[in-house]
Design an enzyme around this catalytic site. Sequence first.
Site, PDB file in Angstrom:
ATOM      1  N   LYS A 213       0.850  -1.207   0.000  1.00 19.54           N
ATOM      2  CA  LYS A 213       0.000   0.000   0.000  1.00 19.54           C
ATOM      3  C   LYS A 213       0.883   1.254   0.000  1.00 19.54           C
ATOM      4  O   LYS A 213       1.505   1.603   0.989  1.00 19.54           O
ATOM      5  CB  LYS A 213      -0.930   0.054   1.208  1.00 19.54           C
ATOM      6  CG  LYS A 213      -2.022   1.105   0.964  1.00 19.54           C
ATOM      7  CD  LYS A 213      -2.553   1.789   2.182  1.00 19.54           C
ATOM      8  CE  LYS A 213      -1.815   2.972   2.693  1.00 19.54           C
ATOM      9  NZ  LYS A 213      -1.838   4.205   1.885  1.00 19.54           N
ATOM     10  N   GLU A 288       9.870   0.960  10.484  1.00 20.54           N
ATOM     11  CA  GLU A 288      10.896   1.952  10.160  1.00 20.54           C
ATOM     12  C   GLU A 288      10.248   3.289  10.451  1.00 20.54           C
ATOM     13  O   GLU A 288       9.392   3.728   9.675  1.00 20.54           O
ATOM     14  CB  GLU A 288      11.165   1.785   8.650  1.00 20.54           C
ATOM     15  CG  GLU A 288      12.425   2.355   8.144  1.00 20.54           C
ATOM     16  CD  GLU A 288      13.594   1.657   8.710  1.00 20.54           C
ATOM     17  OE1 GLU A 288      14.152   2.222   9.653  1.00 20.54           O
ATOM     18  OE2 GLU A 288      13.962   0.575   8.220  1.00 20.54           O
ATOM     19  N   CYS A 322      13.517  10.644   7.379  1.00 20.44           N
ATOM     20  CA  CYS A 322      13.390  10.152   8.752  1.00 20.44           C
ATOM     21  C   CYS A 322      14.702  10.339   9.503  1.00 20.44           C
ATOM     22  O   CYS A 322      14.714  10.449  10.716  1.00 20.44           O
ATOM     23  CB  CYS A 322      12.981   8.703   8.724  1.00 20.44           C
ATOM     24  SG  CYS A 322      13.933   7.773   7.544  1.00 20.44           S
ATOM     25  N   GLU A 419       9.704  15.367  15.668  1.00 19.77           N
ATOM     26  CA  GLU A 419      10.186  15.310  14.289  1.00 19.77           C
ATOM     27  C   GLU A 419       9.421  16.348  13.473  1.00 19.77           C
ATOM     28  O   GLU A 419       8.194  16.295  13.395  1.00 19.77           O
ATOM     29  CB  GLU A 419       9.931  13.917  13.731  1.00 19.77           C
ATOM     30  CG  GLU A 419      10.444  13.755  12.339  1.00 19.77           C
ATOM     31  CD  GLU A 419      10.314  12.326  11.862  1.00 19.77           C
ATOM     32  OE1 GLU A 419       9.217  11.762  12.005  1.00 19.77           O
ATOM     33  OE2 GLU A 419      11.313  11.793  11.358  1.00 19.77           O
TER      34      GLU A 419
END
Length: 515
Positions: A213, A288, A322, A419
Amino acid sequence: MKAASRTSVRSPRSKNTSSTSVPAQPELPGWIREPKHLLINGKWVEAASGESFATVDPASGSTLCHVAAGAKEDIDQAVAAARNAFESGPWRSMTASERGRLIWRLADLLEEHADEFATLESLDNGKPRAVARVADVPLAVDLFRYMAGWATKIHGSTFPISVPYAPGAQFFSYTQREPIGVVGQIIPWNFPLLMAAWKLGPALATGCTVVLKPAEQTPLSALRLGELIQQAGFPDGVVNIVTGFGETAGAALAGHPGIDKVAFTGSTEVGKLIVRAASHDLKKVSLELGGKSPNIVLADADLETAIPGAASAIFFNHGQCCCAGSRLYVHKKHFDQVVEGVASAARKIKVGPGLSPDTEMGPLVSEEQLNRVMGLLKSGQSEGAKPVAGGSRHGKAGYFVQPTVLVNTQPGMRVMEEEIFGPVVCAVPFTDEEEVIRSANGNIYGLAAAVWTSNLSKAHRIASALRAGTVWVNCYNIFDAALPFGGYKQSGWGREMGAEALELYTETKAVCVRL
Ligand code: NAP
Ligand code: MG
């Protein structure tokens, strides 16, 4: 909850609306305008609901095309196709060498279409086309080639066993590595093609079958890759691609009783939802997730490399990495010089549409991300952080943000802890090395870190002390298919790439034979 807040800003969902304003691209003759379908069992099909959604060019906000909005029923069909392909048929009986050759052929096809994929990534995600052409696409090609080589090298071991309660008996014991089975893979929008490659490469090398997906913001390169997967000759049902939204297609996949494992890349927040969904039947999970990576410039660093290195650590891919070096710790002695160097680099970055050849930084991927980053910038400034470069939106159309360097940031501020996933770095001075290691490690994340120094011993000592899955020394953002990548702490579970990625997609069976 982020997933809920996103509904109000998401691309419009509609049926068969015509696309608009697609820039003419010779390498995309008409393909991009066509409505896109789901790949299930080797066929391109509409969503069972008949619904679709728009994917947009973030440089202008205009619609590129409409994409099938897959949901539970489509996921059910895709999982059934993947199960069938795993349990019987040509994939099951294929040799490891044949599997490896198919993956290699896919890499060749991708390489042949590199220009086209670079354009697709730029249009759908906003990144500079030139960057996608030298980074995203070749890295994906390389990953497939690397994993193609592994297909024939996945093996067990033999063991001399003693069995103390069976004196005199002889045994022959060995292990074999088997594919884990049907895998659900959910990927984000920041490196759409590369994330698809990181997921598909090891799954295919080990003999698994997949339901993939893609992110709703960037479905196009995965769909085009699906066409190449067919062209390469993978049997029907080995790779199924269901585009759609996280809360519907993604959630249905993560909790599906018919899959053996879910592999996810995305936010830590959604990673926790994935774990909950998968815990129902204890399916295997790899994650992840996010990061807030510290980038440390020591007093003895070579500033000629550290300053551009620190700038590219945060500004590469608009900070939508990331592992972005978003907390820049600089020894007090060089703080002003490094901050001014990074700020000056930030001011010079040419911001514009990804398809313009001189663009160095494109728009953020979506209006949602723009609002998120601007909200965090506002929060930082209201708490006392000061921008020495940037700090605002760039222009009025599209989702552009100025490359930003913040000083006067303190631990505990949202800009220092969360983040941002945008081109924003917090620069912090330090004097003591132990103190900076404590600060670097003092965050919920542990994905990556870097240290800049000319002292070899310090480099190794600090690399060892940093709680992060990757530590770069005198460099940043160096990736290779052979190097495992993943996070400590809340940055994830497991490692992608390298031989370690094969662990995510295999079960080990111990066999014991009495002779
Ligand atoms: P996200 O919401 O976590 O989305 C990632 C993927 O998960 C998308 O395909 C998304 O689908 C899907 N998803 C969303 N909700 C879901 C649910 N309830 N169940 C199953 N799947 C679901 O991430 P994002 O906010 O779009 O992306 C930014 C974040 O991703 C950043 O915060 C960054 O930390 C993280 N990220 C991490 C890495 C890494 O390698 N560690 C790489 C890239 C991004 P939809 O897009 O359709 O909602
Ligand atoms: Mg898009």
